[in-house]
Design a protein around this motif. Structure first.
Motif, PDB file in Angstrom:
ATOM      1  N   ASN A 287      -0.039 -86.912 -44.662  1.00  0.00           N
ATOM      2  CA  ASN A 287       0.968 -86.435 -44.444  1.00  0.00           C
ATOM      3  C   ASN A 287       1.987 -86.857 -43.950  1.00  0.00           C
ATOM      4  OD1 ASN A 287       2.298 -85.870 -42.021  1.00  0.00           O
ATOM      5  ND2 ASN A 287      -0.254 -86.008 -40.456  1.00  0.00           N
ATOM      6  N   PRO A 288       2.870 -86.251 -44.116  1.00  0.00           N
ATOM      7  CA  PRO A 288       4.576 -86.988 -44.689  1.00  0.00           C
ATOM      8  C   PRO A 288       5.603 -87.511 -43.481  1.00  0.00           C
ATOM      9  CG  PRO A 288       4.942 -83.930 -44.499  1.00  0.00           C
ATOM     10  CD  PRO A 288       2.655 -84.777 -44.891  1.00  0.00           C
ATOM     11  N   VAL A 289       4.529 -87.407 -42.316  1.00  0.00           N
ATOM     12  CA  VAL A 289       5.297 -88.304 -40.993  1.00  0.00           C
ATOM     13  C   VAL A 289       4.960 -90.102 -41.307  1.00  0.00           C
ATOM     14  CG1 VAL A 289       3.450 -88.666 -39.299  1.00  0.00           C
ATOM     15  CG2 VAL A 289       5.433 -87.755 -38.637  1.00  0.00           C
ATOM     16  N   HIS A 290       3.498 -90.160 -42.052  1.00  0.00           N
ATOM     17  CA  HIS A 290       3.933 -91.476 -42.761  1.00  0.00           C
ATOM     18  C   HIS A 290       4.920 -91.511 -43.365  1.00  0.00           C
ATOM     19  CE1 HIS A 290       0.410 -91.390 -39.859  1.00  0.00           C
ATOM     20  NE2 HIS A 290      -0.078 -90.395 -40.970  1.00  0.00           N
ATOM     21  N   TYR A 291       4.935 -90.824 -44.149  1.00  0.00           N
ATOM     22  CA  TYR A 291       6.403 -91.043 -46.073  1.00  0.00           C
ATOM     23  C   TYR A 291       7.807 -90.269 -45.931  1.00  0.00           C
ATOM     24  CZ  TYR A 291       1.127 -91.984 -47.075  1.00  0.00           C
ATOM     25  OH  TYR A 291       0.205 -92.844 -47.393  1.00  0.00           O
ATOM     26  N   ASP A 292       7.757 -89.817 -44.962  1.00  0.00           N
ATOM     27  CA  ASP A 292       9.594 -89.275 -44.769  1.00  0.00           C
ATOM     28  C   ASP A 292      10.123 -89.764 -43.796  1.00  0.00           C
ATOM     29  OD1 ASP A 292      10.865 -86.345 -45.306  1.00  0.00           O
ATOM     30  OD2 ASP A 292      10.665 -87.011 -47.460  1.00  0.00           O
ATOM     31  N   ASP A 293      11.020 -89.759 -44.403  1.00  0.00           N
ATOM     32  CA  ASP A 293      11.984 -90.006 -42.931  1.00  0.00           C
ATOM     33  C   ASP A 293      12.853 -88.582 -42.321  1.00  0.00           C
ATOM     34  OD1 ASP A 293      12.266 -92.979 -42.210  1.00  0.00           O
ATOM     35  OD2 ASP A 293      13.431 -92.682 -44.000  1.00  0.00           O
TER      36      ASP A 293
ATOM     37  N   PHE B 297      10.537 -85.717 -42.477  1.00  0.00           N
ATOM     38  CA  PHE B 297       9.807 -84.434 -42.053  1.00  0.00           C
ATOM     39  C   PHE B 297       9.600 -85.697 -40.712  1.00  0.00           C
ATOM     40  CE2 PHE B 297       5.127 -83.865 -41.095  1.00  0.00           C
ATOM     41  CZ  PHE B 297       5.295 -82.942 -41.809  1.00  0.00           C
ATOM     42  N   ALA B 298       9.617 -87.350 -40.581  1.00  0.00           N
ATOM     43  CA  ALA B 298       9.275 -87.717 -39.314  1.00  0.00           C
ATOM     44  C   ALA B 298      10.793 -87.319 -37.994  1.00  0.00           C
ATOM     45  CB  ALA B 298       9.698 -89.335 -39.167  1.00  0.00           C
ATOM     46  N   ASP B 299      11.836 -87.582 -38.785  1.00  0.00           N
ATOM     47  CA  ASP B 299      13.424 -86.861 -37.760  1.00  0.00           C
ATOM     48  C   ASP B 299      12.378 -85.324 -37.213  1.00  0.00           C
ATOM     49  OD1 ASP B 299      15.545 -87.446 -36.374  1.00  0.00           O
ATOM     50  OD2 ASP B 299      16.044 -86.215 -38.448  1.00  0.00           O
ATOM     51  N   ALA B 300      12.054 -84.376 -38.086  1.00  0.00           N
ATOM     52  CA  ALA B 300      12.001 -83.262 -37.731  1.00  0.00           C
ATOM     53  C   ALA B 300      10.807 -82.725 -36.934  1.00  0.00           C
ATOM     54  CB  ALA B 300      11.508 -82.539 -38.974  1.00  0.00           C
ATOM     55  N   LYS B 301       9.844 -84.172 -36.858  1.00  0.00           N
ATOM     56  CA  LYS B 301       8.445 -83.869 -35.298  1.00  0.00           C
ATOM     57  C   LYS B 301       8.912 -85.227 -34.055  1.00  0.00           C
ATOM     58  CE  LYS B 301       4.853 -82.740 -37.192  1.00  0.00           C
ATOM     59  NZ  LYS B 301       4.441 -81.415 -37.198  1.00  0.00           N
ATOM     60  N   ASP B 302      10.867 -85.233 -33.935  1.00  0.00           N
ATOM     61  CA  ASP B 302      11.350 -85.795 -32.834  1.00  0.00           C
ATOM     62  C   ASP B 302      10.874 -87.716 -32.893  1.00  0.00           C
ATOM     63  OD1 ASP B 302      13.353 -83.587 -32.592  1.00  0.00           O
ATOM     64  OD2 ASP B 302      12.059 -83.100 -30.983  1.00  0.00           O
ATOM     65  N   LEU B 303      10.335 -87.988 -34.345  1.00  0.00           N
ATOM     66  CA  LEU B 303       9.976 -89.621 -33.929  1.00  0.00           C
ATOM     67  C   LEU B 303      11.414 -90.624 -34.616  1.00  0.00           C
ATOM     68  CD1 LEU B 303       6.769 -88.524 -35.489  1.00  0.00           C
ATOM     69  CD2 LEU B 303       7.490 -88.747 -33.175  1.00  0.00           C
TER      70      LEU B 303
ATOM     71  N   GLY C 118      10.959 -92.572 -36.852  1.00  0.00           N
ATOM     72  CA  GLY C 118      11.500 -93.045 -37.896  1.00  0.00           C
ATOM     73  C   GLY C 118       9.579 -92.737 -38.492  1.00  0.00           C
ATOM     74  N   LYS C 119       9.010 -93.116 -38.939  1.00  0.00           N
ATOM     75  CA  LYS C 119       7.863 -92.859 -39.738  1.00  0.00           C
ATOM     76  C   LYS C 119       6.762 -93.477 -38.866  1.00  0.00           C
ATOM     77  CE  LYS C 119       9.358 -94.192 -44.148  1.00  0.00           C
ATOM     78  NZ  LYS C 119       9.795 -94.717 -45.652  1.00  0.00           N
ATOM     79  N   ILE C 120       5.795 -93.154 -39.435  1.00  0.00           N
ATOM     80  CA  ILE C 120       5.103 -93.967 -38.352  1.00  0.00           C
ATOM     81  C   ILE C 120       3.767 -94.310 -39.163  1.00  0.00           C
ATOM     82  CG2 ILE C 120       5.879 -92.661 -35.929  1.00  0.00           C
ATOM     83  CD1 ILE C 120       3.090 -91.214 -36.759  1.00  0.00           C
TER      84      ILE C 120
END
Length: 151
Positions: A40-46, A48-54, A56-58
């Motif tokens: 899942n790009p939420v673990h690998y791509d800043d 994508f994480a930013d688009a998820k309102d995180l 940073g990567k998680i």
């Protein structure tokens, strides 16, 4: 580690609680992603994480939730069920504390436990409810002998 195993070898009871802590790195998450094939790009791509309102990567949730297996492995817990509630993301560099507590135990050593995992800010990141079987006396003797072998 040995204090957890010592308690298990002596016999566990309702209310027994174990606390462990671990700091998670990006390298931990990358290794877990390879083993689990969770890319899942939420673990690998800043981005994508930013688009998820995180922020940073998680970390992978199951990597963090897997802290319960450190306790379970030391007490010889044979798991039959695990239920997780992921409440907050865990970021690389976060230190997570897991409090694992036995909540029920019957005469056949079938047990229930709860685990609460919190970050360094005291925020709960994961709650877990577990079922399984604790060691019987013969297995407790083996746990004790394993401790003796380490001495």
């Amino acid at each position: 580690m040995s204090h957890i195993r010592k308690k298990a070898a002596a016999g566990l009871k309702v209310g027994d609680s174990f606390t462990i802590s671990r700091t998670f790195s990006e390298e931990d998450s990358l290794a877990f992603g390879e083993i689990s094939r969770d890319h899942n790009p939420v673990h690998y791509d800043d981005r994508f994480a930013d688009a998820k309102d995180l922020q940073g990567k998680i970390c992978h949730g199951l990597l963090v939730g897997g802290m319960i297996t450190e306790v379970g492995g030391q007490i010889g817990w044979l798991a039959s069920g695990m239920n997780f509630r992921f409440r907050r993301p865990v970021y690389f560099g976060d230190t997570i504390t897991c409090v694992f507590t036995l909540s029920e135990l019957d005469d056949r050593n079938r047990a229930k436990a709860e685990a609460v995992l919190s970050n360094q800010h005291g925020e709960i990141v994961i709650e877990a409810w577990l079922t399984g079987v604790l060691p019987l006396p013969a297995e407790q003797e083996i746990l004790a002998s394993l401790l003796d072998q380490r001495s």
